[in-house]
Design a protein around this motif. Structure first.
Motif, short mmCIF file in Angstrom:
data_model
loop_
_atom_site.label_atom_id
_atom_site.label_comp_id
_atom_site.label_asym_id
_atom_site.label_seq_id
_atom_site.Cartn_x
_atom_site.Cartn_y
_atom_site.Cartn_z
N THR A 226 0.85 -1.20 0.00
CA THR A 226 0.00 0.00 0.00
C THR A 226 0.89 1.25 0.00
O THR A 226 2.08 1.17 0.30
N GLY A 227 0.26 2.38 -0.33
CA GLY A 227 0.97 3.66 -0.25
C GLY A 227 1.77 3.96 -1.51
O GLY A 227 1.71 3.21 -2.48
N PRO A 228 2.52 5.06 -1.47
CA PRO A 228 3.24 5.50 -2.66
C PRO A 228 4.30 4.51 -3.12
O PRO A 228 4.83 3.73 -2.31
N ASN A 229 4.59 4.55 -4.42
CA ASN A 229 5.66 3.73 -4.98
C ASN A 229 7.03 4.25 -4.54
O ASN A 229 7.21 5.45 -4.32
N THR A 230 7.96 3.33 -4.44
CA THR A 230 9.34 3.67 -4.08
C THR A 230 10.24 3.05 -5.14
O THR A 230 9.75 2.42 -6.08
N GLY A 231 11.53 3.16 -4.96
CA GLY A 231 12.47 2.43 -5.82
C GLY A 231 12.39 0.93 -5.61
O GLY A 231 12.91 0.17 -6.42
N GLY A 232 11.76 0.48 -4.54
CA GLY A 232 11.67 -0.95 -4.23
C GLY A 232 12.04 -1.18 -2.77
O GLY A 232 13.10 -0.77 -2.34
N MET A 233 11.16 -1.80 -2.02
CA MET A 233 11.36 -1.98 -0.57
C MET A 233 11.84 -3.38 -0.21
O MET A 233 12.08 -3.68 0.96
N GLY A 234 11.94 -4.24 -1.22
CA GLY A 234 12.42 -5.59 -0.96
C GLY A 234 12.23 -6.42 -2.22
O GLY A 234 11.53 -6.00 -3.15
N ALA A 235 12.87 -7.57 -2.25
CA ALA A 235 12.77 -8.44 -3.43
C ALA A 235 13.09 -9.86 -3.02
O ALA A 235 13.69 -10.08 -1.96
N TYR A 236 12.70 -10.78 -3.88
CA TYR A 236 13.03 -12.18 -3.62
C TYR A 236 13.12 -12.93 -4.93
O TYR A 236 12.56 -12.51 -5.95
N ALA A 237 13.82 -14.06 -4.88
CA ALA A 237 14.02 -14.89 -6.09
C ALA A 237 14.31 -16.31 -5.64
O ALA A 237 14.77 -16.51 -4.52
N PRO A 238 14.07 -17.30 -6.50
CA PRO A 238 13.35 -17.23 -7.78
C PRO A 238 11.86 -17.30 -7.51
O PRO A 238 11.43 -18.17 -6.74
N THR A 239 11.09 -16.43 -8.11
CA THR A 239 9.68 -16.42 -7.76
C THR A 239 8.92 -17.60 -8.35
O THR A 239 9.02 -17.88 -9.55
N PRO A 240 8.14 -18.28 -7.52
CA PRO A 240 7.34 -19.41 -8.02
C PRO A 240 6.21 -18.97 -8.95
O PRO A 240 5.60 -19.81 -9.61
#
Ligand code: AMP
Ligand code: GLY
Length: 432
Positions: A226-240
């Motif tokens: 939710t809320g405004p977009n950012t450059g990215g607050m987290g990530a994960y891989a490899p996505t199922p």
């Protein structure tokens, strides 16, 4: 071998770190780098803007690196790669012509349409009244939401997913009022696509293209996405969300036709082609954007799983021998990267906040690495220098373990004025 990495974010720290894991790489020069690259053994920062093409060319001529890897889109869009290649320096990153795939959304759209690449329906406008007339038409025909995009580079802020006609009109007016400068000379209005987003970062030598592990990031600041977009607050891989059969479709329907389309325009594209995809409810991949560089924070999640030495991939791309490389080797398991930001980000925030405890967080678990996104060293002490400050990354056999490890590491980091989402990876919790 020596390498130069251009840029100063978490992505560049992850790239420098990965290059230095290989015994073949003896030194990485980061231009300008950050606190993390300054502390990384074997890495040296050179204080110079990532867009200082002449300075970077001089630095390359003096240091004679095996290659220059350009991290961010801005220098690519400005032609840094052209300038370096003109001096016979090997470069990972497209020339200015290829970088248009990110620097002009209208150009990228036309390429996709010509190449038959599945993407959202769209129209391009150079004036407000025609754009607004089109919005009215679309609202009658299909209703909202609709997506309004400034054509050029706008540091991730040029896109509005409008839920109402009024919001869409306001977005068009803001862009043509000059909010994004020349980046807003044209507006792309696009059909809203529903579905999960996946980032496929693919490497190419201009002839062959190969995807890295598919990743997902969390763009929004707030928990529950939710809320405004950012450059990215987290990530994960490899996505199922992108199993091997779907990735094979992306290869055949998106990556190869796009590369062919670039070649048809006489563009020799070497570097990363990053496809931002939506998987529609029918299960089809559609492109919402291309980037001409590694994604951030996705790169921080993907590289710790890569077993193939990164410099081999980079050189194969620079020397047009990617087809001869064996398949890339990956670690089993999953990775998760949680971004620690300064309180207030993506709005106003303070810089110069003190940070400690990273050594402890990393040393207590070999599967944890803390990438610096916005830090600097001041009199030997680490402090924040940006909105996104750290990317705390962990690898483990399962997503649950990787996510738990990343948060355990965060607990050991002393960064009192930080903000981070506590729900990174919520879409993949409980999955292997
Ligand atoms: P972009 O800069 O084009 O990646 O857009 C930023 C974000 O806006 C994307 O990551 C999506 O979340 C959203 N977005 C962009 N285009 C669309 C679309 N056609 N449909 C739905 N969401 C979109
Ligand atoms: N994580 C999105 C990007 O790098 O553009």
């Amino acid at each position: 071998m020596k390498a130069i990495v251009v840029g100063s974010g978490g992505r560049e720290h992850a790239l420098a770190w990965k290059l230095l894991r290989s015994p073949n790489v003896t030194e990485v020069i980061c231009i300008p780098g950050n606190g993390g690259t300054a502390l990384l053994p074997g890495c040296r920062n050179v204080a110079m803007a990532a867009t200082d093409a002449e300075g970077i060319a001089r630095c390359a001529l003096v240091n004679n690196p095996a290659f220059v890897l350009i991290g961010p889109e801005q220098p690519l869009a400005e032609g840094l790669a052209n300038m370096l290649r003109a001096q016979t320096i090997k470069v990972f990153g497209p020339n200015q012509d290829g970088a248009q795939i990110e620097s002009s959304k209208a150009w990228a759209k036309a390429l996709m349409v010509d190449a038959g690449v599945p993407t959202a329906e769209s129209a391009v406008f150079t004036d407000g009244p025609s754009a607004i007339a089109y919005l009215h038409e679309q609202n009658k025909a299909k209703g909202m939401p609709i997506v309004v995009k400034a054509d050029g580079l706008a540091a991730g802020k040029g896109v509005t997913v409008a839920l109402t006609l009024e919001e869409a009109i306001a977005a068009v007016e803001d862009i043509f009022r000059g909010q994004f400068g020349a980046a807003g000379d044209r507006v792309v209005i696009e059909e809203f696509l529903q579905g999960q987003e996946v980032s496929v970062l693919a490497v190419t030598d201009g002839l062959t293209i190969r995807p890295l592990l598919p990743a997902q990031d969390h763009k929004q600041i707030g928990e529950g996405d939710t809320g405004p977009n950012t450059g990215g607050m987290g990530a994960y891989a490899p996505t199922p969300v992108m199993p091997a059969d779907l990735l094979a479709r992306v290869q055949a329907e998106v990556l190869e036709p796009t590369l062919k389309g670039l070649r048809a325009k006489g563009i020799s594209y070497q570097g990363v082609l990053y496809a931002g995809l939506i998987i529609t409810p029918e299960g089809d991949p559609k492109v919402i954007e291309f980037n001409c560089r590694f994604g951030d924070p996705e790169t921080q999640a993907v590289l710790p799983l890569l077993d193939t030495p990164l410099e081999k991939i980079v050189l194969a791309c620079c020397e047009k021998r990617l087809a001869d490389m064996p398949p890339f080797a990956w670690k089993e398991g999953a990775s998760a990267c949680v971004v620690m930001a300064a309180q207030g980000y993506p709005g106003s925030y303070r810089k110069g906040l003190s940070i400690s405890g990273i050594d402890t967080a990393e040393s207590e678990d070999s599967g944890v690495v803390v990438f610096h996104a916005g830090t600097r060293l001041k009199n030997g002490a680490l402090e924040s220098s940006g909105g996104r400050v750290l990317g705390v990354t962990a690898i483990a056999p399962t997503f649950d373990d990787a996510i738990a490890k990343a948060y355990q590491a965060i607990n050991k980091i002393d960064f009192p004025d930080s903000y981070y989402r506590r729900d990174i990876g919520h879409r993949v919790k409980g999955q292997a």
